[in-house]
Design a protein around this motif. Structure first.
Motif, PDB file in Angstrom:
ATOM      1  N   VAL A  65     -42.437  19.414 -29.498  1.00  0.00           N
ATOM      2  CA  VAL A  65     -42.613  18.467 -28.386  1.00  0.00           C
ATOM      3  C   VAL A  65     -44.107  18.139 -28.212  1.00  0.00           C
ATOM      4  O   VAL A  65     -44.504  16.975 -28.077  1.00  0.00           O
ATOM      5  CB  VAL A  65     -42.029  19.044 -27.077  1.00  0.00           C
ATOM      6  N   GLY A 117     -38.844  12.043 -22.959  1.00  0.00           N
ATOM      7  CA  GLY A 117     -38.411  13.414 -23.216  1.00  0.00           C
ATOM      8  C   GLY A 117     -37.364  13.876 -22.224  1.00  0.00           C
ATOM      9  O   GLY A 117     -36.368  14.507 -22.606  1.00  0.00           O
ATOM     10  N   ASN A 305     -40.726  10.505 -28.191  1.00  0.00           N
ATOM     11  CA  ASN A 305     -40.426  11.777 -27.517  1.00  0.00           C
ATOM     12  C   ASN A 305     -38.929  11.969 -27.320  1.00  0.00           C
ATOM     13  O   ASN A 305     -38.424  13.082 -27.431  1.00  0.00           O
ATOM     14  CB  ASN A 305     -41.142  11.852 -26.173  1.00  0.00           C
ATOM     15  N   ASN A 363     -41.339  19.264 -22.060  1.00  0.00           N
ATOM     16  CA  ASN A 363     -41.846  17.910 -21.803  1.00  0.00           C
ATOM     17  C   ASN A 363     -42.678  17.863 -20.529  1.00  0.00           C
ATOM     18  O   ASN A 363     -43.682  17.152 -20.462  1.00  0.00           O
ATOM     19  CB  ASN A 363     -40.683  16.922 -21.730  1.00  0.00           C
TER      20      ASN A 363
END
Lengths: 500, 161
Positions: A65, A117, A305, A363
């Motif tokens: 991430v 995300g 993302n 995230n």
């Protein structure tokens, strides 16, 4: 309930610190052009052998991430994408920064990354459990056709020539062939080398393809230096008034990113390209794209993302990596004796929920770290390659050697690094190679198992509804790619003729 | 201006030749695999299919490269504003191979090999810039001596001695 327990678990000191470390190191490495999440994860896997499995998975996922997001810093301030998935952010992020608004460009990118995300995290939590129940119905033919579909998909959607994508994919399959075959105990393609009896180990191959090839490329391009745009006193914290008008774009881009992520084997760079193109189509001001337009930044960053979350869905539910980087996560899980697939919710339910909850938290952590450190990271991304390249290779040596105390594995890293470098130079995408390598074993084992159960008949591919669906999708994608490539070739020939 | 197209076609031809040879090698290796016993497919089927596909694809890619070469037009070689350093790329592979070979044959252990490798590669990559060489020397000692200690004592990796 399980999700709440997972959140509770993640906020205990151990898991939280590993996740935080993963995200922070991912952002740092992702921000350095030429390095990337895949490299960091592949180098870290051997260091996790003695760790708790859940901690190891959280650490690696945090890195994934973090690196996807970190890439936007160098993309926007240096015009050099830190990771391939940030390529689209150079189109509008850099021009906006160059116009004297680097803070705004970063804030749009960071905010879109967070929302992308989180949206993907919601899809992950909602879709993974029912999909894994559905996947329990799969027999050998369903698995075989699904893997086949994944291979066709990644080869045909990859950037550049489809034929090269397919060739790269087959080369990956070939790399998985030598050694003892599990189905019948036969040795094959070892050419008398005892070291090949166990085949090529996953980690050295990944280190070679992801890391060594990049080191050679970095040495070749050592003179490539961007001019960094400095951020003065601008805040990179996203402001609500900037955000209101991007909500639809963010939601659309996040859905695209998640969906492309779910498609087996397709990476975040494709997500951001598709999303950027869609945003341009729907925009009232498409002519502004590529000149520092906020819509372009938002669409690309939300999608890449979201892709990371979407790609976790096929990994968790079917054991199929959603993107090339997920092959490393898959490898790490297997090395920790966790087999991703439909039974994962039953056998390692706590880990799956921690993974899904951890993805959402990662995230949020990414957002906090990026907002706090983007300005400073912009200054340190230009580390001298003469220091980095030797040290990274040392980590490759340690990682490969630690696997089974064999120098042979270090040779494998170098050999696959050279192979990867030349393939990359000739524009053969490396993603299909990795996915082909990872999925070859499953594909062959399931096909042979299926043929045993059907007395050698291939008919179940057509008579079983799920197999038939996967086959049709694969054929459609293949046909579409062939026609598309043919059209593009024709168009390019016509344009050359016109120019002449 | 440069004929980038021709250069790219040459890379394609070289890769195709290598792929063709690889296909042949796989077919040669597959002939020693015993026939199927437990299932109708056997262990030789997938290698053979892969080999035929590799050969077929490499021929098509070579043909395309040839056609591209025939319709060659002068194009700008690259819009990159930097000079690539192929010999530095070769140096990375060469020094990495020497380092690995020295440990493989027992000439050097991890500690001494790593010190020499980091320092020499750092020096070569910086084109013998004094400041970088001093820093590389420090890093070499740190990773060579410290690396051996940390990875052996804390990660229980039995590095070559």
């Amino acid at each position: 309930m399980e999700l709440l327990n997972a959140f509770q678990y993640i906020f205990t000191p151990g898991p939280f610190l590993w996740l935080l470390l993963g995200v922070a190191s991912g952002i740092f490495v992702g921000a350095i052009p030429g390095l990337g999440g895949g490299m960091l994860m592949a180098l870290t896997v051997p260091l996790t052998f003695s760790m708790d499995s859940t901690h190891a998975v959280l650490l690696l996922m945090g890195m994934h991430v973090g690196s996807v997001s970190g890439g936007l810093i160098s993309a926007m301030l240096l015009k050099m994408p830190g990771t391939p998935s940030s390529m689209m952010s150079t189109f509008d992020g850099y021009p906006m920064a160059a116009k004297g608004k680097p803070g705004l460009a970063l804030s749009l990118g960071i905010g879109a990354s967070l929302l992308g995300g989180v949206v993907a995290g919601i899809f992950l939590i909602l879709l993974a459990p029912p999909l894994s129940i559905w996947a329990l119905k799969f027999g050998p033919w369903e698995y075989f056709t699904m893997v086949l579909m994944a291979l066709v998909l990644i080869a045909s959607i990859s950037q550049g020539s489809m034929l090269k994508g397919l060739t790269s994919c087959i080369l990956g399959v070939v790399a998985a062939l030598p050694g003892l075959n599990d189905s019948d105990g036969n040795l094959r393609l070892t050419f008398g080398f005892e070291e090949l009896d166990d085949g090529f180990n996953l980690l050295p191959v990944l280190l070679g393809i992801f890391v060594m090839s990049q080191l050679i490329k970095d040495a070749l391009n050592i003179n490539k230096k961007g001019t960094a745009i400095q951020i003065a006193k601008e805040s990179v914290f996203p402001r609500f008034r900037e955000w209101k008008r991007h909500i639809v774009n963010i939601l659309r881009s996040s859905c695209i990113g998640t969906w492309v992520g779910i498609l087996p084997g397709v990476g975040a760079n494709i997500s951001s390209m598709v999303s950027y193109g869609t945003a341009k189509t729907f925009s009232k001001t498409p002519e502004k794209f590529g000149t520092g337009h906020d819509e372009g930044i938002v669409s690309a960053e939300a999608a890449n993302n979201a892709n990371a979350g979407g790609a976790l869905i096929p990994l968790i539910t079917m054991g199929i990596p959603g993107a090339p980087v997920d092959a490393i996560l898959l490898g790490a899980m297997i090395m920790h004796r966790i087999q991703p697939g439909p039974l994962l919710f039953t056998t390692n339910g706590d880990l799956v929920w921690a993974l899904m909850g951890g993805y959402v938290i990662a995230n949020i952590l990414m957002f906090g770290i990026m907002v706090a450190s983007a300005k400073h990271l912009a200054r340190i991304v230009k580390i001298n390659r003469a220091y980095l390249i030797p040290i990274i290779f040392i980590f490759c040596v340690i990682g490969a050697y630690a696997l089974s105390n064999r120098i042979f594995d270090v040779w494998v890293v170098i050999a696959f690094g050279v192979v990867g470098f030349f393939l990359d130079r000739a524009k053969y995408p490396l993603g299909p190679f990795v996915i082909g390598y990872v999925l070859a074993g499953i594909m062959e084992a399931e096909l042979r198992s299926g043929l045993q159960s059907s007395d050698g008949s291939f008919m179940p591919i057509l008579t079983r509804p799920i197999s038939l669906t996967f086959t049709i999708i694969a054929v459609i994608f293949l046909a579409y790619s062939i026609v598309n490539e043919w059209r593009m070739r024709k168009a390019s020939t016509q344009s050359v003729d016109t120019t002449d | 201006m440069d004929t980038a197209r021709s250069k790219f076609s040459q890379i394609d031809f070289s890769i195709c030749a290598a792929l063709f040879a690889l296909g042949g090698l796989i077919l040669w290796g597959a002939k020693d695999i015993p026939p199927p016993f437990f299932d109708p497919l056997g262990s030789a089927a997938l290698p053979k299919v892969c080999a035929y596909l590799i050969i077929a694809f490499s021929l098509v890619i070579a043909a395309r490269a040839f056609l591209r070469l025939k319709s060659e037009t002068k194009v700008a070689s690259s819009d990159d504003d930097f000079k690539p350093e192929p010999w530095l790329a070769v140096a990375v592979v060469l020094l990495a191979s020497l380092y690995t070979l020295s440990m493989n044959l027992g000439w050097l252990g991890f500690r001494s090999g790593t010190v020499l490798f980091i320092f020499s590669l750092g020096a070569v990559l910086s084109r013998f810039d004094k400041t970088t060489m001093i820093v590389s020397g420090g890093l070499a000692l740190l990773f060579g001596l410290g690396g051996q200690y940390i990875f052996t004592e804390f990660f229980y990796i039995d590095l070559p001695k």
